[in-house]
Design a protein around this motif. Structure first.
Motif, PDB file in Angstrom:
ATOM      1  N   ASN A  82       0.805  -1.227   0.000  1.00  0.00           N
ATOM      2  CA  ASN A  82       0.000   0.000   0.000  1.00  0.00           C
ATOM      3  C   ASN A  82       0.833   1.271   0.000  1.00  0.00           C
ATOM      4  OD1 ASN A  82      -3.094  -0.272   0.272  1.00  0.00           O
ATOM      5  ND2 ASN A  82      -2.217  -2.000   1.359  1.00  0.00           N
ATOM      6  N   ASN A  83       2.155   1.108  -0.163  1.00  0.00           N
ATOM      7  CA  ASN A  83       3.013   2.298  -0.224  1.00  0.00           C
ATOM      8  C   ASN A  83       2.970   3.112   1.060  1.00  0.00           C
ATOM      9  OD1 ASN A  83       4.374   2.418  -2.585  1.00  0.00           O
ATOM     10  ND2 ASN A  83       2.695   3.348  -3.737  1.00  0.00           N
ATOM     11  N   THR A  84       2.699   2.495   2.184  1.00  0.00           N
ATOM     12  CA  THR A  84       2.506   3.300   3.399  1.00  0.00           C
ATOM     13  C   THR A  84       3.657   3.146   4.397  1.00  0.00           C
ATOM     14  OG1 THR A  84       1.096   1.535   4.169  1.00  0.00           O
ATOM     15  CG2 THR A  84      -0.010   3.493   3.361  1.00  0.00           C
ATOM     16  N   GLN A 276       6.996   3.512  -5.135  1.00  0.00           N
ATOM     17  CA  GLN A 276       5.699   4.134  -4.808  1.00  0.00           C
ATOM     18  C   GLN A 276       4.735   3.998  -5.983  1.00  0.00           C
ATOM     19  OE1 GLN A 276       4.333   6.331  -2.378  1.00  0.00           O
ATOM     20  NE2 GLN A 276       5.919   5.920  -0.874  1.00  0.00           N
ATOM     21  N   ARG A 280       1.371   1.669  -6.302  1.00  0.00           N
ATOM     22  CA  ARG A 280       0.107   2.401  -6.447  1.00  0.00           C
ATOM     23  C   ARG A 280      -0.765   1.708  -7.493  1.00  0.00           C
ATOM     24  NH1 ARG A 280       2.261   7.358  -7.465  1.00  0.00           N
ATOM     25  NH2 ARG A 280       1.852   7.261  -9.699  1.00  0.00           N
ATOM     26  N   ARG A 303      -4.346   4.041   2.946  1.00  0.00           N
ATOM     27  CA  ARG A 303      -3.113   4.530   2.319  1.00  0.00           C
ATOM     28  C   ARG A 303      -3.009   6.063   2.352  1.00  0.00           C
ATOM     29  NH1 ARG A 303      -1.462   2.888  -2.697  1.00  0.00           N
ATOM     30  NH2 ARG A 303      -1.875   0.756  -2.073  1.00  0.00           N
ATOM     31  N   GLN A 342      -8.269   2.295  -3.588  1.00  0.00           N
ATOM     32  CA  GLN A 342      -6.961   2.464  -4.253  1.00  0.00           C
ATOM     33  C   GLN A 342      -7.133   2.564  -5.765  1.00  0.00           C
ATOM     34  OE1 GLN A 342      -4.290  -0.806  -3.530  1.00  0.00           O
ATOM     35  NE2 GLN A 342      -2.749  -0.042  -4.946  1.00  0.00           N
TER      36      GLN A 342
END
Ligand SMILES: Nc1ncnc2c1ncn2[C@@H]1O[C@H](COP(=O)(O)OP(=O)(O)OP(=O)(O)O)[C@@H](O)[C@H]1O
Length: 419
Positions: A82-84, A276, A280, A303, A342
């Motif tokens: 989740n790019n978090t 990232q 995504r 996210r 997302q």
């Protein structure tokens, strides 16, 4: 308990011995000294109460940090997908620094208490002693006074306090060393400085001669895999436990580097795409739906937790996932709503194996069908109904991919696929 007895027993013995000696030397001065006891008890009581409150804060901050780590470490795949990671890093830093300052405060107070008690003890005795000398107009014998004061000094053993504090620091050293070792760890997945940010992708995935193993000299989990998934296509992966399905997904998310071969997204090697950006475009719905502390809306817009959750998108995602009741939201629906929020071009679906009642099953299946629309979908399938939704089905076993026909699968397993 053992260390408590070790401290208390010698202290009580020392106190009794000194009190007896003081009574023998001078009953008058002993009586005066006895007045110090209530003042000392009050001081110790107040400081003890303060230490209790500070210790409570320190315990709570440690518990919050531990609870946070317990939540995040098992969900690390989900966090990365989740790019978090930056969000989680900030949350960790906030909790860790709160814990650090609470614990430092506790240590400071613990070290300060014996010093304060000591200063008060001698200060009060000095005042009482000099007052009594003035009042008695020098009738005290000087040698009696010196021996009395010496006995008093021996009542407090400052070296023991320093030793205790030093021991506590020593006890923390291994944990600090372990933390420093962890900070030296370097990720093998490195983003190139000229990596591109893909604004949008169609979702075409090409896996070319992909091989991977988890450690030097260990058997390859994936062995020269080739696969071309067209944009908008749904493929299903089946295979025995440990066959490498999740590993393939991890490589697609670039959580590991392949031994050889490559994965192309819209013709671009994923090693040339910003992490990232890649994550995504690739959405992950796992079997073990992760539920973070917070509201359902915060969980759906997870996210964007730090940058601000878009409530319109949350509402849309929840409605599409049949989770708009928000109160009786199933974990599977929550995971689907999160992926809808997302809106990725590629969806990886690790299908749940748990049985749901027929109404819940219907709600989840409807939500899934909506989620899978107009996306490239890679589903790790466990149910025949899901397999039938896929245009192509692949068996991943012993590092190799083999395409299976729909009819062969239907003949093999009537209700649930167990390869
Ligand atoms: N982090 C890891 N370190 C070392 N070995 C691992 C790691 N993760 C998985 N493996 C091993 O790699 C092999 C493939 O595991 P993987 O999780 O990809 O299989 P899978 O097909 O997804 O299985 P399942 O259906 O049970 O999830 C297994 O032998 C597993 O023990």
């Amino acid at each position: 308990m053992h260390s408590l007895l070790n401290t208390i027993v010698p202290s009580v013995l020392q106190l009794s011995a000194m009190a007896t000696q003081m009574l023998i030397i001078s009953p008058q001065l002993s009586l005066i000294s006895a007045f110090v006891i209530p003042a000392m008890a009050l001081t110790v009581g107040c400081l003890g109460e303060k230490l209790r409150a500070i210790s409570n804060d320190a315990n709570l901050s440690t518990a919050s940090l531990a609870a946070y780590l317990n939540e995040v470490f098992p969900s690390i795949l989900f966090v990365k997908a989740n790019n978090t990671e930056p969000n989680e890093r900030i949350r960790f830093q906030l909790l860790a620094s709160a814990d650090l300052s609470a614990r430092l405060k506790k240590k400071q107070v613990k070290i300060l208490i014996p010093q304060i008690v000591q200063i008060m003890f001698f200060g009060l005795l000095f005042i009482l002693g000099s007052t009594s000398i003035i009042v008695s107009r020098g009738s005290f014998n000087c040698s009696v006074l010196v021996s009395f004061m010496t006995s008093l000094v021996l009542l407090i053993d400052p070296i023991q306090d320093v030793g205790k504090a030093y021991n506590e620091l020593k006890q923390g050293e291994p944990a600090i060393e372990r933390l420093f070792n962890l900070t030296l760890f370097k990720s093998q997945v490195i983003e190139k400085p000229d990596a591109v940010d893909l604004a949008s992708v169609t979702g075409e995935v090409k896996v070319c001669g992909l091989s991977f193993s988890y450690g030097d000299g260990t058997a390859p989990v994936l062995d020269g895999l080739n696969l071309h998934i067209k944009a908008g296509e749904t493929i299903a992966l089946v295979g025995p436990s440990g066959g490498g399905k999740t590993t393939l997904v991890k490589l697609l998310l670039r959580l590991y580097e392949p031994l050889s071969g490559s994965i192309l997204l819209d013709g671009c090697d994923i090693r040339n795409i910003q992490l990232q950006s890649l994550r995504r475009h690739v959405g992950l719905v796992t079997q073990d739906s992760v539920l973070f502390a917070g509201t359902i809306a915060e969980n759906i817009g997870y996210r964007d937790l730090l940058s601000g959750v878009d409530m319109d998108r949350v509402r849309f995602a929840a409605e599409t996932a049949n989770a708009d009741g928000f109160i009786k939201c199933l974990p599977d629906q929550l995971a689907i709503a999160r992926a809808l929020y997302q809106n990725p071009s590629i969806l990886i679906l690790d299908e749940a194996t748990s049985a749901l009642d027929s109404r819940s099953e219907l709600l989840v299946r409807q939500a899934l069908e909506r989620l899978m629309q107009d996306r490239t979908v890679v589903v790790i399938a466990h149910r025949v109904e899901t397999l039938l939704m896929a245009q192509r089905i692949f068996l991943l076993n012993q590092g190799k991919l083999q395409q299976l026909s729909h009819s062969a699968l239907l003949d093999a397993q009537p209700t649930q696929l167990v390869v």
